[in-house]
Each structure stands twice: as C-alpha cells, then as structure tokens.
Design an enzyme around this catalytic site. Structure first.
Site, mmCIF file in Angstrom:
data_model
loop_
_atom_site.group_PDB
_atom_site.id
_atom_site.type_symbol
_atom_site.label_atom_id
_atom_site.label_comp_id
_atom_site.label_asym_id
_atom_site.label_seq_id
_atom_site.Cartn_x
_atom_site.Cartn_y
_atom_site.Cartn_z
ATOM 1 N N GLY A 197 -8.747 3.924 -8.314
ATOM 2 C CA GLY A 197 -7.929 5.093 -8.631
ATOM 3 C C GLY A 197 -7.973 5.411 -10.123
ATOM 4 O O GLY A 197 -8.029 4.510 -10.963
ATOM 5 N N GLN A 242 -9.116 0.681 -16.413
ATOM 6 C CA GLN A 242 -9.655 -0.293 -15.441
ATOM 7 C C GLN A 242 -10.921 0.263 -14.793
ATOM 8 O O GLN A 242 -11.937 -0.433 -14.676
ATOM 9 C CB GLN A 242 -8.588 -0.581 -14.372
ATOM 10 C CG GLN A 242 -9.126 -1.274 -13.135
ATOM 11 C CD GLN A 242 -8.045 -1.682 -12.172
ATOM 12 O OE1 GLN A 242 -7.299 -2.614 -12.428
ATOM 13 N NE2 GLN A 242 -7.930 -1.005 -11.034
ATOM 14 N N VAL A 287 -2.838 10.062 -6.922
ATOM 15 C CA VAL A 287 -1.921 10.743 -6.008
ATOM 16 C C VAL A 287 -0.536 10.678 -6.624
ATOM 17 O O VAL A 287 -0.129 9.628 -7.146
ATOM 18 C CB VAL A 287 -1.922 10.071 -4.612
ATOM 19 C CG1 VAL A 287 -0.952 10.774 -3.676
ATOM 20 C CG2 VAL A 287 -3.328 10.076 -4.020
ATOM 21 N N LEU A 317 0.822 -1.214 0.000
ATOM 22 C CA LEU A 317 0.000 0.000 0.000
ATOM 23 C C LEU A 317 0.855 1.263 0.000
ATOM 24 O O LEU A 317 1.919 1.313 0.627
ATOM 25 C CB LEU A 317 -0.926 -0.020 1.221
ATOM 26 C CG LEU A 317 -1.851 -1.253 1.314
ATOM 27 C CD1 LEU A 317 -2.671 -1.194 2.605
ATOM 28 C CD2 LEU A 317 -2.764 -1.376 0.101
ATOM 29 N N ARG A 330 4.387 -0.488 -8.225
ATOM 30 C CA ARG A 330 5.498 -0.886 -9.098
ATOM 31 C C ARG A 330 6.596 0.177 -9.173
ATOM 32 O O ARG A 330 7.634 -0.089 -9.789
ATOM 33 C CB ARG A 330 4.971 -1.181 -10.506
ATOM 34 C CG ARG A 330 4.198 -2.490 -10.598
ATOM 35 C CD ARG A 330 3.859 -2.796 -12.042
ATOM 36 N NE ARG A 330 3.343 -4.132 -12.232
ATOM 37 C CZ ARG A 330 2.052 -4.431 -12.444
ATOM 38 N NH1 ARG A 330 1.151 -3.471 -12.470
ATOM 39 N NH2 ARG A 330 1.677 -5.680 -12.639
ATOM 40 N N SER A 344 2.413 4.241 -7.448
ATOM 41 C CA SER A 344 2.129 2.888 -7.903
ATOM 42 C C SER A 344 3.029 1.947 -7.121
ATOM 43 O O SER A 344 4.174 2.283 -6.803
ATOM 44 C CB SER A 344 2.458 2.782 -9.397
ATOM 45 O OG SER A 344 2.615 1.422 -9.761
ATOM 46 N N HIS A 389 -3.303 4.396 -2.278
ATOM 47 C CA HIS A 389 -4.280 3.549 -1.570
ATOM 48 C C HIS A 389 -4.857 4.286 -0.360
ATOM 49 O O HIS A 389 -6.032 4.148 -0.043
ATOM 50 C CB HIS A 389 -3.613 2.256 -1.078
ATOM 51 C CG HIS A 389 -3.132 1.355 -2.180
ATOM 52 N ND1 HIS A 389 -1.796 1.100 -2.398
ATOM 53 C CD2 HIS A 389 -3.810 0.656 -3.117
ATOM 54 C CE1 HIS A 389 -1.671 0.260 -3.413
ATOM 55 N NE2 HIS A 389 -2.866 -0.013 -3.878
#
Ligand code: PAF
Length: 276
Positions: free
Chosen positions: A144, A150, A173, A33, A184, A182, A37
């Site tokens: 988000g 998505q 954000v 997170l 990632r 992210s 998130h």
C-alpha cells in the site's frame, strides 16, 4: 482456504504451483485486515493465484513501540479472506524470525523520514519481506502507498537483489473522513478519529497551495506544520521530495510527494499526498 503454517510446506506449495503456468500474487500483512488490505488482495487477484501472509513481525518494532498490543483478530481475518476467496493463507510461526543473524539494510534510506524516528524499523521490514519472498517465491507482491517509504525500500531491495518479483503499489484506501486505513486506527477514540481526519485535509490543502502556484518547499511544509500544530498534533516531520525519496528542499515539481508523520496523544500517524 488452505492455511499453511510451516515454512517447508509453504515452499513446497509454491514450488509445485510454479510448475503450472499460473503466477503467484502475494500480499504480506500483519493481520487485523481492513479495507486497505481488501484493496491489496483485490489487486493481487487480478495478477495471479493469491497468497496472503499474516505475521506480526517483531523485527520491525522498536523498543517502546506497540508490538505487545498490536491488534490481532485471526478469526475476523480468516472470514475476510474466505469472503474474498483467497486460496492460501500463510500464517508462519515465530520461527520465521528466530535465530536470524543476517539482516537486510539500506543504510542510506533508513536515515531519512521514518528512519529518523524508528531506527531499526526498515531493517526489520526488509528482512521479513525478504524471508517471505524466499519462502513464497511470488511473481508479484503488493504494497500500500500509505507506507510510501516502505514501498520504495522494498522496490529498491527487489531491484538490488535481482529478485524475480514485481513490486506493485496500491493506492491508499481512506475512511470517509479522509483518515488512511490502518490497523492502528483502532488506537484512536472518537475524538482522536475526528482530530486525525484533519491530517489528510491539511496535507491536501498543502497540495492545493502547490496547485495554485506555491512552489517553495519551505513555504509549503511551513504551512502544513503550522496547521498541524494548530490542530493539536505533534509533528515528527513534514517533507516534500521526489517519488524516489532523494531530493530535499530544492524546489517542488509535479509528481513530488509530501510525506508526514504526526502524533495525536499516544497515537502516531503517517500519511502522504502527491503534488499534481
Ligand atoms: O506493511 C506491513 O503490514 C508490514 O510492514 C509488512 C510489509 C507486512 C512486513 O511485516
């Protein structure tokens, strides 16, 4: 914080909870997170009792993607959830996807944008989100806007299946440098982070050109692609479309969105900016 791992227990919790007047707000995540998130959870808390799920969904990773090395930090995640006073963490076991024969597909939308590069990705996302909705039975679910396609696909799925859940979009954000948060991003080293900060700046400059009067989608996307390549990125796509993701390359209007995916070395990044 109550941690639920069993599907049956989660269903029972939601069913019992629904007997009260309160609403269920749901934030599905794959963990690790971050502040993005946190924003989702803070929004969710304004709508009802918040349930956060953490599940790294194998169905949405293609061959050669990062499923095996996807970042995990359940202890760190639990701490963040406790600090945010989240009452329930749903942490399902992998049996939530085992032996699945039925999948949710949106053939039209999976052909575009991300779908061109990640062919089974959205099928995997829609299938797990539908499963989670069936188990958690939320009144509201939060997604988000960084993953804009998505969000659009999940909203469409909820409409198409008359689901009793309202899909709420939550703003992206960003780190101070402009990089969209992210999980990632941890794949980016220092140089990578610096390079990646140019991504949002270029999309924003493209939106500025629109504001100054450039309306041609070819010229706008052409500018973005040229700048991205100049900054060392490989460009998967830059497209301008309407918010429902239907229109391509006719004209641009206020409210349209620029969506892009690029690669910096091995790291793939997506982002988007609205034209205002
Ligand atoms: O956005 C994500 O983190 C995932 O795609 C989601 C919605 C949790 C489904 O696995």
């Amino acid at each position: 914080m109550k941690i639920i791992t069993e599907i049956a227990e989660m269903k029972e919790f939601s069913r019992n909870f629904k007997k009260s007047e309160k609403k269920i707000s749901f934030v599905p995540t794959m963990g690790k997170l971050h502040k993005g998130h946190v924003r989702l959870i803070e929004s969710a808390k304004r709508y009802g009792e918040t349930i956060v799920s953490i599940f790294i969904n194998p169905l949405q990773f293609g061959r050669g993607e990062d499923f095996d090395k996807y970042p995990k930090d359940i202890e760190g995640d639990e701490k963040i959830l406790l600090d945010l006073d989240v009452p329930v963490l749903f942490y399902p076991e992998s049996n939530i996807v085992k032996n699945t024969d039925t999948f949710i597909v949106n053939p039209e939308y999976s052909k575009k944008l991300e779908g061109l590069f990640r062919s089974s990705h959205f099928q995997g996302v829609l299938t797990i989100v539908m499963k989670l909705f069936c188990v958690v039975e939320p009144d509201f679910a939060f997604f988000g806007l960084k993953d804009y396609q998505q969000y659009v696909l999940i909203k469409k799925m909820a409409e198409d299946f008359f689901l009793n859940v309202k899909i709420i979009p939550v703003e992206t954000v960003r780190e101070e440098s402009g990089i969209a948060m992210s999980s990632r991003n941890i794949y980016l080293d220092g140089a990578g982070k610096e390079a990646a900060s140019a991504f949002y700046k270029i999309l924003s400059s493209t939106a500025d050109l629109f504001k100054k009067g450039e309306k041609s989608p070819e010229k706008l996307t052409g500018f973005a692609v040229k700048e991205l390549i100049k900054n060392g990125f490989k460009v998967d796509y830059v497209e301008i479309t309407d918010p429902a993701l239907n229109r391509k390359y006719q004209n641009t209007e206020k409210g349209d969105i620029i969506l892009a995916a690029i690669r910096y070395k091995e790291v793939r990044l997506i982002d988007n900016v609205f034209l205002i």
